[in-house]
Design a protein around this motif. Structure first.
Motif, PDB file in Angstrom:
ATOM      1  N   GLN A 154      83.161  54.771  33.366  1.00  0.00           N
ATOM      2  CA  GLN A 154      83.362  55.563  34.550  1.00  0.00           C
ATOM      3  C   GLN A 154      82.533  55.517  35.550  1.00  0.00           C
ATOM      4  O   GLN A 154      83.264  55.548  36.593  1.00  0.00           O
ATOM      5  CB  GLN A 154      83.763  57.027  33.918  1.00  0.00           C
ATOM      6  CG  GLN A 154      83.757  58.162  35.221  1.00  0.00           C
ATOM      7  CD  GLN A 154      85.401  58.006  35.574  1.00  0.00           C
ATOM      8  OE1 GLN A 154      86.134  57.575  34.878  1.00  0.00           O
ATOM      9  NE2 GLN A 154      85.739  58.729  36.604  1.00  0.00           N
ATOM     10  N   THR A 155      81.375  55.586  35.347  1.00  0.00           N
ATOM     11  CA  THR A 155      80.283  55.691  36.675  1.00  0.00           C
ATOM     12  C   THR A 155      80.476  54.193  36.995  1.00  0.00           C
ATOM     13  O   THR A 155      80.332  54.172  38.326  1.00  0.00           O
ATOM     14  CB  THR A 155      78.932  55.765  35.748  1.00  0.00           C
ATOM     15  OG1 THR A 155      78.874  57.137  35.375  1.00  0.00           O
ATOM     16  CG2 THR A 155      77.971  55.655  37.133  1.00  0.00           C
ATOM     17  N   ILE A 156      80.359  53.209  36.604  1.00  0.00           N
ATOM     18  CA  ILE A 156      80.515  51.814  36.975  1.00  0.00           C
ATOM     19  C   ILE A 156      81.833  51.423  37.751  1.00  0.00           C
ATOM     20  O   ILE A 156      81.692  51.110  38.802  1.00  0.00           O
ATOM     21  CB  ILE A 156      80.246  50.825  35.669  1.00  0.00           C
ATOM     22  CG1 ILE A 156      78.913  50.791  35.169  1.00  0.00           C
ATOM     23  CG2 ILE A 156      80.318  49.250  36.556  1.00  0.00           C
ATOM     24  CD1 ILE A 156      78.522  49.789  34.154  1.00  0.00           C
ATOM     25  N   ALA A 157      82.924  51.953  37.143  1.00  0.00           N
ATOM     26  CA  ALA A 157      84.372  51.693  37.521  1.00  0.00           C
ATOM     27  C   ALA A 157      84.464  52.467  39.160  1.00  0.00           C
ATOM     28  O   ALA A 157      85.091  51.907  40.061  1.00  0.00           O
ATOM     29  CB  ALA A 157      85.250  52.024  36.589  1.00  0.00           C
ATOM     30  N   HIS A 158      83.998  53.686  39.097  1.00  0.00           N
ATOM     31  CA  HIS A 158      84.434  54.426  40.190  1.00  0.00           C
ATOM     32  C   HIS A 158      83.118  55.007  41.053  1.00  0.00           C
ATOM     33  O   HIS A 158      83.592  55.721  42.181  1.00  0.00           O
ATOM     34  CB  HIS A 158      85.161  55.949  39.693  1.00  0.00           C
ATOM     35  CG  HIS A 158      86.407  55.270  38.924  1.00  0.00           C
ATOM     36  ND1 HIS A 158      87.380  55.113  39.440  1.00  0.00           N
ATOM     37  CD2 HIS A 158      86.523  55.842  37.811  1.00  0.00           C
ATOM     38  CE1 HIS A 158      88.494  54.908  38.592  1.00  0.00           C
ATOM     39  NE2 HIS A 158      87.927  55.212  37.718  1.00  0.00           N
ATOM     40  N   GLY A 159      82.066  54.681  40.705  1.00  0.00           N
ATOM     41  CA  GLY A 159      80.966  54.873  41.513  1.00  0.00           C
ATOM     42  C   GLY A 159      80.469  56.429  41.576  1.00  0.00           C
ATOM     43  O   GLY A 159      80.905  57.192  40.991  1.00  0.00           O
TER      44      GLY A 159
END
Length: 287
Positions: A154-159
């Motif tokens: 989630q963090t990588i995908a949406h920043g």
């Protein structure tokens, strides 16, 4: 017929040439060496005929065989892409739980993620993912937003605080320089230091506990262990993004810095984001 001139010291025939009393000996190369030399000349001529050799303005002579080192590399790359095509397709089709459950696919995904990390992530997190001031260390088991595979994805995908993504992670600490008195900021900074070390003034730390409870516990928790739902860091683990001294902590309380991370899903695609998530999880995913 002229008489041969023999060198008195070596007993070898000379060529008749002499410089400053030094005579040139007539020592011809061994026949096998001469024929080897001739063979290399023939080989070089043949190579120039059959392979690219003579440089031209924009290329080189192609040679009768039509060989190209660039073409050979291209063929090898195409073969490698074909060989890994099934794995990449599987990464696209399967969810993270399925990837993690398949040892072979997980190992391939981790290796692919390591390569993607070197291209896209080391500029901030370092070549060893060790982080730097303002950028988290990804090798430990301390996470702002959670360290399980789904949370990392989630963090990588949406920043984080990325304006171009509606699903980006959001949390902002207020600038307490506009809320608290300077003395209160010094007190709460001393209290935070006391959680992992020795404050400069125990009295300040004692008073800071009350300031913390009134203003900071809502996000960081009564025990200052943080809240991953809010991205509020654990203040009791001696791991700091912006410095651990009382002055550094006071400055962060007074006028906090808010880091940002791009949303990589639109830049890299879903498969590469999955690869990065699996790789980062392999470094320090403790959940």
């Amino acid at each position: 017929m002229s008489k041969k001139d023999i060198d008195e010291v070596s007993g070898i025939e000379t060529t008749g040439h002499e410089w400053d009393g030094i005579k040139e000996l007539n020592n011809p190369l061994p026949r096998w060496w001469v024929w080897t030399f001739y063979a290399t000349i023939v080989w070089a001529i043949g190579y120039m005929i059959f392979y690219p050799a003579v440089p031209l303005i924009n290329s080189a002579t192609p040679g009768l065989l039509g060989y190209s080192s660039r073409g050979e590399v291209r063929a090898e790359l195409d073969a490698a892409e074909l060989a890994k095509g099934d794995y990449v397709a599987a990464i696209r089709e399967k969810d993270l739980a399925e990837i993690m459950a398949d040892d072979t696919l997980r190992q391939f995904t981790t290796a692919a993620g390591a390569a993607a990390f070197k291209v896209n992530c080391i500029q901030c997190h370092g070549s060893g993912a060790q982080g730097s001031p303002g950028y988290p260390n990804l090798n430990d088991d301390e996470w702002l937003w959670g360290g399980d595979i789904d949370a990392i994805h989630q963090t990588i995908a949406h920043g984080i605080r990325f304006a171009g993504d509606a699903d980006t992670r959001l949390s902002e600490m207020p600038a307490y320089g506009e809320i608290l008195q300077p003395e209160e900021i010094r007190q709460v900074a001393a209290y935070v230091v006391s959680l992992t070390g020795t404050p400069s003034n125990a009295a300040l730390a004692e008073a800071g506990a009350t300031v913390f409870a009134d203003n900071c516990a809502a996000c960081h928790g009564d025990d200052a262990a943080g809240n991953r739902d809010l991205g509020a860091p654990n203040l009791a683990d001696a791991i700091w993004l912006y410095g651990s001294s009382e002055a550094d902590i006071a400055q962060q309380i007074r006028a906090p810095k808010h880091g940002a991370m791009p949303a990589w899903s639109t830049r890299l695609g879903d498969a590469t984001v999955k690869e990065l998530a699996v790789y980062v999880h392999s470094l320090g995913g403790g959940e």
